[in-house]
Write an enzyme that holds these catalytic residues in place. Structure first.
Site, mmCIF file in Angstrom:
data_model
loop_
_atom_site.group_PDB
_atom_site.id
_atom_site.type_symbol
_atom_site.label_atom_id
_atom_site.label_comp_id
_atom_site.label_asym_id
_atom_site.label_seq_id
_atom_site.Cartn_x
_atom_site.Cartn_y
_atom_site.Cartn_z
ATOM 1 N N ASN A 1 0.855 -1.191 0.000
ATOM 2 C CA ASN A 1 0.000 0.000 0.000
ATOM 3 C C ASN A 1 0.895 1.247 0.000
ATOM 4 O O ASN A 1 1.737 1.411 0.889
ATOM 5 C CB ASN A 1 -0.897 -0.024 1.247
ATOM 6 C CG ASN A 1 -1.893 1.117 1.259
ATOM 7 O OD1 ASN A 1 -1.541 2.251 0.974
ATOM 8 N ND2 ASN A 1 -3.131 0.830 1.613
ATOM 9 N N HIS B 1 0.914 6.219 2.006
ATOM 10 C CA HIS B 1 1.624 7.153 2.879
ATOM 11 C C HIS B 1 2.880 7.745 2.253
ATOM 12 O O HIS B 1 3.482 8.653 2.817
ATOM 13 C CB HIS B 1 1.847 6.519 4.244
ATOM 14 C CG HIS B 1 0.519 6.257 4.897
ATOM 15 N ND1 HIS B 1 -0.346 7.281 5.238
ATOM 16 C CD2 HIS B 1 -0.137 5.107 5.178
ATOM 17 C CE1 HIS B 1 -1.462 6.766 5.734
ATOM 18 N NE2 HIS B 1 -1.359 5.449 5.708
ATOM 19 N N HIS C 1 -5.663 3.672 -1.610
ATOM 20 C CA HIS C 1 -6.992 4.044 -1.102
ATOM 21 C C HIS C 1 -7.258 5.499 -1.474
ATOM 22 O O HIS C 1 -6.625 6.408 -0.949
ATOM 23 C CB HIS C 1 -6.996 3.864 0.423
ATOM 24 C CG HIS C 1 -8.316 4.184 1.072
ATOM 25 N ND1 HIS C 1 -8.517 4.064 2.425
ATOM 26 C CD2 HIS C 1 -9.508 4.626 0.571
ATOM 27 C CE1 HIS C 1 -9.753 4.411 2.724
ATOM 28 N NE2 HIS C 1 -10.373 4.761 1.606
ATOM 29 N N ARG D 1 -9.335 8.246 -0.792
ATOM 30 C CA ARG D 1 -10.324 8.669 0.202
ATOM 31 C C ARG D 1 -11.185 9.804 -0.342
ATOM 32 O O ARG D 1 -10.760 10.565 -1.212
ATOM 33 C CB ARG D 1 -9.616 9.128 1.485
ATOM 34 C CG ARG D 1 -9.207 7.971 2.382
ATOM 35 C CD ARG D 1 -8.545 8.492 3.653
ATOM 36 N NE ARG D 1 -8.350 7.401 4.613
ATOM 37 C CZ ARG D 1 -9.172 7.131 5.619
ATOM 38 N NH1 ARG D 1 -10.249 7.870 5.808
ATOM 39 N NH2 ARG D 1 -8.933 6.129 6.442
ATOM 40 N N ARG E 1 -6.988 12.886 1.214
ATOM 41 C CA ARG E 1 -5.930 13.285 2.158
ATOM 42 C C ARG E 1 -4.555 12.754 1.774
ATOM 43 O O ARG E 1 -3.554 13.283 2.238
ATOM 44 C CB ARG E 1 -6.279 12.853 3.580
ATOM 45 C CG ARG E 1 -6.215 11.364 3.822
ATOM 46 C CD ARG E 1 -6.483 11.012 5.255
ATOM 47 N NE ARG E 1 -7.847 11.336 5.650
ATOM 48 C CZ ARG E 1 -8.407 10.917 6.781
ATOM 49 N NH1 ARG E 1 -7.708 10.177 7.626
ATOM 50 N NH2 ARG E 1 -9.654 11.225 7.075
ATOM 51 N N GLU F 1 -8.701 0.594 -3.117
ATOM 52 C CA GLU F 1 -9.525 0.681 -1.910
ATOM 53 C C GLU F 1 -10.435 1.898 -2.001
ATOM 54 O O GLU F 1 -9.991 2.980 -2.381
ATOM 55 C CB GLU F 1 -8.642 0.785 -0.661
ATOM 56 C CG GLU F 1 -7.931 -0.494 -0.324
ATOM 57 C CD GLU F 1 -7.227 -0.449 1.019
ATOM 58 O OE1 GLU F 1 -6.873 -1.517 1.531
ATOM 59 O OE2 GLU F 1 -7.023 0.653 1.574
ATOM 60 N N THR G 1 -8.196 3.555 8.722
ATOM 61 C CA THR G 1 -9.406 2.730 8.758
ATOM 62 C C THR G 1 -9.478 2.005 10.094
ATOM 63 O O THR G 1 -8.599 1.213 10.424
ATOM 64 C CB THR G 1 -9.398 1.726 7.586
ATOM 65 O OG1 THR G 1 -9.180 2.459 6.375
ATOM 66 C CG2 THR G 1 -10.712 0.993 7.490
ATOM 67 N N GLU H 1 -11.110 -9.344 3.011
ATOM 68 C CA GLU H 1 -9.835 -9.002 3.636
ATOM 69 C C GLU H 1 -10.090 -8.828 5.125
ATOM 70 O O GLU H 1 -10.868 -7.960 5.534
ATOM 71 C CB GLU H 1 -9.232 -7.726 3.043
ATOM 72 C CG GLU H 1 -7.892 -7.382 3.698
ATOM 73 C CD GLU H 1 -7.096 -6.312 2.973
ATOM 74 O OE1 GLU H 1 -6.202 -5.732 3.601
ATOM 75 O OE2 GLU H 1 -7.372 -6.049 1.781
ATOM 76 N N HIS I 1 -3.660 -4.721 7.773
ATOM 77 C CA HIS I 1 -3.815 -3.550 8.635
ATOM 78 C C HIS I 1 -2.910 -3.671 9.863
ATOM 79 O O HIS I 1 -3.126 -4.515 10.711
ATOM 80 C CB HIS I 1 -5.254 -3.289 9.094
ATOM 81 C CG HIS I 1 -5.448 -1.870 9.567
ATOM 82 N ND1 HIS I 1 -5.704 -0.828 8.693
ATOM 83 C CD2 HIS I 1 -5.374 -1.309 10.790
ATOM 84 C CE1 HIS I 1 -5.802 0.307 9.369
ATOM 85 N NE2 HIS I 1 -5.595 0.041 10.646
#
Length: 248
Positions: free
Chosen positions: A11, A14, A47, A49, A53, A74, A105, A155, A198
């Site tokens: 992922n 970030h 993801h 959003r 963000r 996502e 999340t 998931e 996660h």
């Protein structure tokens, strides 16, 4: 690739968080995605959003153009995100819960209460060839609902296990791990493909990677953080080694 191969989805959200802190063009999430591919990632997760963000619409456009491994998109169960997914037709979409005020999340999707709505929401995504995954807690009721609405993949949210482990609550971590183990087996028995993710770190990944029913782990924040110290390629390669060891 053997049936026992455990896929790693990296992922890259970030990387975009760091970029957006300054509002510039770097670090570039697309560059991170290509590096992750070269380092042994089997797929890339991002993801988008509602508040944008971290990942932006342009990032998704770029990922669809440059990736040679599958994109796991996502998204929240909103009309806007459905339109974006239908336009791009990524390999997979993972429906996740989303609250604007949360930092990340916080839990699994409430499928059982929203069964009818979610069944109608995912049908067009399946029709265009996207593999639909539902991000849920290790809870039998939610897994059964995900199966009924036509999801192909679930998931399992590993956050409660990872948080308990990080905070030294080992009995609780063991209970959470056992729930993940039991529900992986249950979901598999229904014919669902099982993924997990996660909060996974080098310290917590191996017990989950050892579950034979789990086919894919999605890991992001820890790897991006670790890459500050090691570099992205070695950080991913170390995670890959630990996963392969657990699987062996």
């Amino acid at each position: 690739m053997s049936d026992n191969h455990l896929r790693l989805g990296v992922n890259i959200d970030h990387v975009a968080t760091v970029r957006n802190a300054r509002g510039g063009a770097y670090p570039d999430p697309l560059r991170a995605a290509k590096l992750a591919e070269e380092a042994g990632a089997d797929g890339i997760t991002a993801h988008l959003r509602e508040d944008r963000r971290h990942i932006s619409d342009a990032d998704i456009d770029g990922l669809m153009e440059v990736l040679s491994v599958p994109l796991n998109f996502e998204m929240a169960a909103t009309e806007e995100m459905q339109k974006i997914a239908l336009r791009h037709k990524p390999h997979a979409v993972c429906i996740v819960p989303e609250k604007r005020e949360e930092r990340t999340t916080e839990g699994g999707l409430e499928v059982a209460r929203e069964e009818n709505k979610l069944a109608h929401f995912i049908a067009p995504l399946r029709d265009v060839g996207c593999r639909v995954s539902i991000f849920i807690a290790a809870d039998q009721r939610q897994i059964e609902a995900a199966h009924r609405i036509g999801a192909e993949v679930i998931e399992l949210h590993t956050g409660a296990y990872c948080d308990a482990h990080a905070e030294g609550r080992m009995e609780e971590a063991a209970r959470e791990l056992e729930a993940l183990r039991t529900m992986s087996s249950f979901a598999h028995s229904l014919g669902l493909e099982v993924h997990a993710g996660h909060g996974l770190t080098y310290d917590t990944v191996q017990p989950v990677a050892a579950f034979p029913e789990v086919k894919e782990l999605n890991i992001g924040h820890f790897l991006i953080g670790e890459s500050i110290f090691l570099g992205l390629t070695p950080a991913i390669q170390q995670m890959r080694r630990l996963m392969d060891e657990a699987r062996a």
